[in-house]
Design a protein around this motif. Structure first.
Motif, short mmCIF file in Angstrom:
data_model
loop_
_atom_site.label_atom_id
_atom_site.label_comp_id
_atom_site.label_asym_id
_atom_site.label_seq_id
_atom_site.Cartn_x
_atom_site.Cartn_y
_atom_site.Cartn_z
N UNK A 153 0.87 -1.27 -0.03
CA UNK A 153 -0.04 0.07 0.01
C UNK A 153 0.76 1.25 -0.04
N UNK A 154 0.60 2.11 -0.79
CA UNK A 154 1.68 3.39 -0.94
C UNK A 154 0.66 4.47 -0.60
N UNK A 155 0.99 5.26 0.62
CA UNK A 155 0.34 6.28 0.95
C UNK A 155 0.97 7.38 1.08
N UNK A 156 0.48 8.58 0.65
CA UNK A 156 1.12 9.62 0.35
C UNK A 156 0.24 10.97 1.10
N UNK A 157 0.78 11.77 1.56
CA UNK A 157 0.19 12.97 2.23
C UNK A 157 0.70 14.56 1.91
N UNK A 158 -0.13 15.48 1.83
CA UNK A 158 0.53 16.85 1.96
C UNK A 158 1.30 17.05 3.29
N UNK A 159 2.17 17.83 3.19
CA UNK A 159 2.98 18.28 4.41
C UNK A 159 2.20 19.09 5.64
#
Length: 435
Positions: A153-159
């Motif tokens: 699972x690839x999870x990315x967020x704004x900072x």
């Protein structure tokens, strides 16, 4: 797919959505559930999806999810968002101009404001709970994706911290459902060009075509503050001389609407009648539509602010399917950001009637209701299906806030669409815009 079939599909999708809306007016929905008036402050869990999901087509199973979600419920962004109203009421109190209800309202604000110190924009416990629920339901609805052994699972967020914490909450639930899941979490300035770009140079320049004075004129026309001023103040001449009643009503509503972001019994929505709540919602519905929807006043370009995000979605699917130089070993791509991305992305994708063009603000709520699109923790899930053990077309289903949504191409079996048809449609749409 022929152009006639495509147009027929688009018309059918809009017809189904508009027919559903026509059954109940926005005024009636807000009267039945007052929290809806909050627009982007709506608590996701106060407007839950209840309709069961459509089973996968025979012989198909889900294998990949592409997702973009907004952070959960938060505190208001700035100190003045809370103190503007309190300052007016405190000034009136010093001059003996508050009614008993006005004094009670001031006491509620003075009780709550100390809790906001150094919390502006932070995720609340309500917001964290929303994402735990979404993550849990993801695993329940799509075990073929999220409960397979060693699922990547690839999870990315704004900072922004509230987005990072929202990502963590969903990942915690997915990990609880499948301890063998392998997560790659990423937060970086390098990702902001598609995770958090509500404007870009061209779209921002074109947005100036909006006549903001008309937006203000609509607010002035729709707002009827006299009754509320009589509820709060005992001297209406003083109000006329000392208070901008339209602004005060707007700002008090902002605080009242966002109280649903907290575990509190402080109720300020009770100050407003159903008609006043509906009017305040209409002001915001129109404002958000002008800024991020396919409004004719801006030539329908505002959704294209998310073209980098849509392009990232398409390119990532290409890598998962092996249509690019490399094949990615990913079963879910989770992106976390803000409503200023979810809203125009839903319009750009033309989910249900999100991409509709409406000229008259007095008619907008018949076709386009922002609380259906971007409550706190709002999300778009694109779920991909493939035939079991044999070659065949990849299908995709779109869900807006966990509700199955129509897409702008001909379905094979609603709500399932051929990914190649959809990919071609969006690629051509982006190409025409950039030309």
């Amino acid at each position: 797919m022929t152009m006639n079939k495509r147009i027929t599909s688009i018309i059918l999708g809009c017809f189904l959505c508009l027919t559903a809306m026509a059954q109940t007016s926005a005024r009636e929905e807000i009267a039945a559930n007052r929290f809806l008036c909050g627009s982007n402050y709506l608590d996701y869990d106060r407007y839950p999806a209840t309709k069961p999901l459509t089973p996968a087509p025979e012989g198909y199973e889900p294998f990949y999810m592409s997702h973009y979600g907004r952070h959960g419920s938060r505190w208001l962004i700035g100190k003045r968002d809370y103190t503007r109203v309190a300052d007016v009421l405190q000034n009136a109190d010093k001059q003996g101009k508050l009614t008993d209800t006005g004094k009670e309202t001031l006491a509620k604000l003075e009780l709550f404001i100390p809790c906001t110190i150094k919390r502006f924009g932070d995720l609340t416990t309500v917001g964290e709970r929303q994402h735990h629920g979404i993550g849990r339901r993801m695993a329940e609805h799509f075990p073929e994706i999220f409960k397979t052994k060693n699922v990547p699972i690839d999870a990315r967020s704004t900072n922004v911290p509230r987005c990072i914490l929202s990502m963590m909450a969903e990942c915690e639930e997915l990990a609880a459902a499948n301890p063998s899941a392998r997560f790659h979490n990423d937060v970086s300035e390098s990702l902001q060009y598609y995770l958090n770009q509500p404007w870009d140079g061209y779209v921002k320049e074109q947005s100036k075509r909006v006549k903001w004075e008309e937006k203000r004129a609509y607010q002035e026309r729709v707002t009827k503050p006299d009754r509320l001023m009589r509820v709060l103040f005992n001297d209406q001449k003083w109000v006329k001389d000392s208070v901008n009643a339209v602004n005060l009503m707007y700002e008090l509503f902002e605080v009242a609407a966002n109280m649903q972001s907290h575990d509190t019994d402080i109720d300020l929505l009770c100050l407003f009648t159903d008609d006043e709540l509906y009017a305040q919602w209409c002001i915001r519905n129109w404002g958000w539509y002008l800024e991020y929807g396919a409004a004719p006043q801006t030539g329908g370009i505002m959704p294209f602010s998310q073209r980098n995000l849509l392009r990232n979605i398409i390119e990532t699917v290409d890598t998962v399917l092996g249509n690019s130089a490399a094949k990615a070993n990913i079963q879910a791509t989770l992106r976390f950001g803000h409503e200023v991305c979810v809203m125009p992305l839903a319009c750009l994708l033309e989910l249900d009637s999100c991409g509709i063009s409406v000229e008259n603000p007095d008619e907008l709520d018949r076709y386009w209701r922002n609380y259906n699109i971007f409550p706190m923790a709002c999300n778009i899930q694109l779920v991909f299906y493939r035939p079991k053990g044999k070659p065949g077309d990849v299908l995709v289903k779109a869900m807006l806030n966990e509700r199955e949504a129509s897409l702008p191409v001909q379905p094979t079996q609603w709500p399932y669409y051929k990914w190649n048809d959809l990919r071609n449609y969006y690629t051509e749409k982006l190409k025409k815009f950039e030309e």
